[in-house]
Design an enzyme around this catalytic site. Structure first.
Site, mmCIF file in Angstrom:
data_model
loop_
_atom_site.group_PDB
_atom_site.id
_atom_site.type_symbol
_atom_site.label_atom_id
_atom_site.label_comp_id
_atom_site.label_asym_id
_atom_site.label_seq_id
_atom_site.Cartn_x
_atom_site.Cartn_y
_atom_site.Cartn_z
ATOM 1 N N SER A 1 27.723 -19.950 39.327
ATOM 2 C CA SER A 1 27.179 -18.409 39.362
ATOM 3 C C SER A 1 27.524 -17.754 38.086
ATOM 4 O O SER A 1 28.019 -18.208 37.161
ATOM 5 C CB SER A 1 27.849 -17.632 40.448
ATOM 6 N N LYS A 2 26.986 -16.659 37.920
ATOM 7 C CA LYS A 2 27.127 -15.792 36.555
ATOM 8 C C LYS A 2 28.540 -15.519 36.090
ATOM 9 O O LYS A 2 28.971 -15.568 34.979
ATOM 10 C CB LYS A 2 26.114 -14.406 36.650
ATOM 11 N N ARG A 3 29.232 -15.668 37.205
ATOM 12 C CA ARG A 3 30.810 -15.347 36.764
ATOM 13 C C ARG A 3 31.412 -16.528 36.198
ATOM 14 O O ARG A 3 32.356 -16.241 35.442
ATOM 15 C CB ARG A 3 31.640 -15.295 38.106
ATOM 16 N N ASP A 4 30.775 -17.400 36.048
ATOM 17 C CA ASP A 4 31.355 -18.668 35.305
ATOM 18 C C ASP A 4 30.766 -18.589 33.919
ATOM 19 O O ASP A 4 31.086 -19.430 33.227
ATOM 20 C CB ASP A 4 30.916 -20.206 35.749
ATOM 21 N N GLY A 5 30.464 -17.704 33.495
ATOM 22 C CA GLY A 5 29.665 -17.682 32.160
ATOM 23 C C GLY A 5 28.242 -17.589 32.209
ATOM 24 O O GLY A 5 27.604 -17.633 33.278
#
Length: 482
Positions: free
Chosen positions: A249-253
């Site tokens: 997800s976006k949380r991983d960059g």
RNA sequence: GGCCCCAUCGUCUAGCGGCCUAGGACACCGGGUUUUCAACCCGGCAACACGGGUUCGAUUCCCGUUGGGGUCACCA
């Protein structure tokens, strides 16, 4: 074979979506079939209109071209679901007439609310069919707008077996099914209905999509049967996870195709890399162009286990792709990179850009180029000196870098400013004072860039030009380095 | 929690009963090259989740355990 990619416009194309699109494209090309692109914009709540052109641009950048669909009109258009509402309600009406759907005023449950409540419970939870079903007339009236209500499909209550090219036969038991919504109270169809209707009408024969849909394929299978539609081939894909094994997800960059484009990656590297996430041609082959992927792709070599998205490996692929690509190709991509980023490098001069590409061979991403050379395009008084670099290269040692630099300054002034001349001068200078290259090149580098990193010193100086080189050395010698 | 799916180096994976003292790539470690960074070259470390079967023989087949993932929305 006719395949399709049907993104929902909520933002940029995600690498997972890109892989799905790529496999569908490869499948169609490989078999001489058709690749269709459809926009599934039935969720007006999450809809982002600008996402449509963004997704198309991301696909084009990757080199994934579609034969039919939005911007490529065919027989079965329009290719945006929001423009096909009457088609869907027509089929819903047909289902209601056949006694296979009914209206339901029950309010939607919160997505996650049902799960905790199910702890300790047996069987699925969620929607329960009412004891007393609305009549056909009541449902038809609801469909025609009498009252806001969703329309649900009346499940026949039987086990459904899906034949999948990747996972084989998968059975979803009847007790795991429940009457699901096919038309929302706002008049828009749900994914299940719209997807099935469009795939039938558009003649899609192979559905290749993420594995998250496998367990709910029973809905589409049941709908197809009720509507008398054909059964397509299925190929569900293992999921792409982050390095922690969680859903990417976006949380991983940045995981959007566009972010890699902006970060200076080559599309061929990204394509090659994502193609290998869940598929491989067998043996030890790893580097493949799009053309080779088309030749080698085969659905029976798609794996079943989830893959982790390893950025390090992607970086290696990019480095390799950059080293293999010819200069014309690199120039096009480098310009694209510059147009997307603010850098001190002027993008208009093709000759200059080619030189930058040449003297930066071995770059990992295009971002390395402004990182190494950007300072050369700034004003001569507009760059800072790295304190550690100054101390190490100019202050310490015997003779000090400053001393050597002062001598260099004098000789440089009278040199012909061309690579061969500078090159041989450096050699002679080193030999004459019995100094190592490092003792000469580094002080110059620090003086003209403020740092210890830049392309080969000769390339750096030629690119800078005599005037700027001397001005920068003078500024450095004047001690304005802190 | 029900149901479904999956399981080889840290990661992507090859392997479809003997070719496996398990191969490649990335990462990592060591060395080389070198005017810096990067690139590049050479070498090394590193895996069949566990327990039962089946078989002359299991990484490969079956069952169980464990672990991981997905799904159970008027989101797709």
């Amino acid at each position: 074979m006719k395949t399709r990619f049907a993104p929902s416009p909520t933002g940029h194309l995600h690498v997972g979506g890109a892989r799905t699109a790529l496999y569908n494209y490869l499948l169609a090309r490989k078999t001489g079939g058709t690749f269709l692109l459809r926009i599934e914009d039935t969720d007006r709540g999450r809809h982002v209109e600008e996402a449509v052109p963004m997704i198309l641009a991301d696909l084009k950048w990757l080199g994934i071209e579609w034969d039919e669909g939005i911007e490529a009109p065919g027989q079965a258009g329009p290719y945006r679901q929001s423009q096909r509402l009457p088609i869907y309600t027509g089929y819903v009406r047909q289902l209601i007439e056949a006694g296979l759907a009914y209206c339901s005023a029950e309010v939607a449950a919160e997505p996650d609310a049902a799960v905790p409540a199910a702890e300790g419970a047996k069987g699925p939870m969620g929607f329960r069919r009412p004891a007393q079903l609305p009549t056909k007339e009541q449902t038809l009236a609801a469909l025609d707008g009498a009252a806001p209500a969703a329309i649900r499909f009346l499940c026949p209550g039987k086990d459904v077996t899906i034949h999948d090219e990747v996972f084989g036969d998968v059975c979803i038991p009847a007790d795991q099914q429940e009457d699901f919504v096919i038309l929302k109270s706002d008049g828009f169809p749900t994914y299940n209905l719209a997807n099935v209707v469009d795939d039938e009408l558009m003649g899609v024969t192979m559905i290749c999509r993420g594995q998250e849909f496998l367990g709910q394929s029973w809905r589409q299978a049941l709908l197809r049967e009720a509507l008398g539609f054909r059964t397509p081939l299925y190929a569900h894909l293992p999921l792409i996870m982050d390095m922690q094994g969680r859903k990417l997800s976006k949380r991983d960059g940045d995981v959007d195709v566009h972010s890699f484009r902006k970060a200076g990656y080559l599309p061929e590297a990204l394509v090659n890399f994502i193609a290998l996430l869940g598929w491989n041609p067998g043996g030890e082959r790893e580097r493949m162009s799009m053309k080779e992927l088309v030749e080698l792709f085969s659905p029976d070599r798609i794996g079943k286990s989830n893959a982790k998205f390893d950025r390090e490996k992607l970086l290696a692929f990019n480095t390799d792709a950059g080293a293999c690509a010819d200069e014309d190709r690199l120039l096009v991509c480098f310009r694209d990179y510059l147009s997307l980023n603010e850098t001190p490098i002027p993008g208009g001069d093709a000759g200059l850009l080619r030189r930058l590409l040449r003297i930066n061979k071995g770059f990992r991403t295009f971002a390395d180029i402004p990182a190494r050379c950007g300072v050369l395009f700034k004003a001569d008084t507009d760059y800072a000196f790295d304190e550690k670099a100054v101390v190490k290269v100019l202050v310490k040692g015997e003779p000090t870098g400053y001393a050597v630099l002062a001598e260099i300054r004098g000789e440089l002034a009278g040199l012909a400013w061309e690579a061969p001349a500078i090159e041989s001068w450096v050699e002679k200078f080193c030999a004459a004072r019995s100094l190592g290259m490092g003792k000469v090149a580094q002080p110059i580098r620090v003086a003209v860039t403020g740092n210890t990193v830049s392309p080969a010193i000769v390339d750096t100086l030629v690119l800078l030009g005599r005037e700027k080189t001397l001005a920068r050395i003078d500024r450095c010698l004047a001690g304005k380095t802190v």
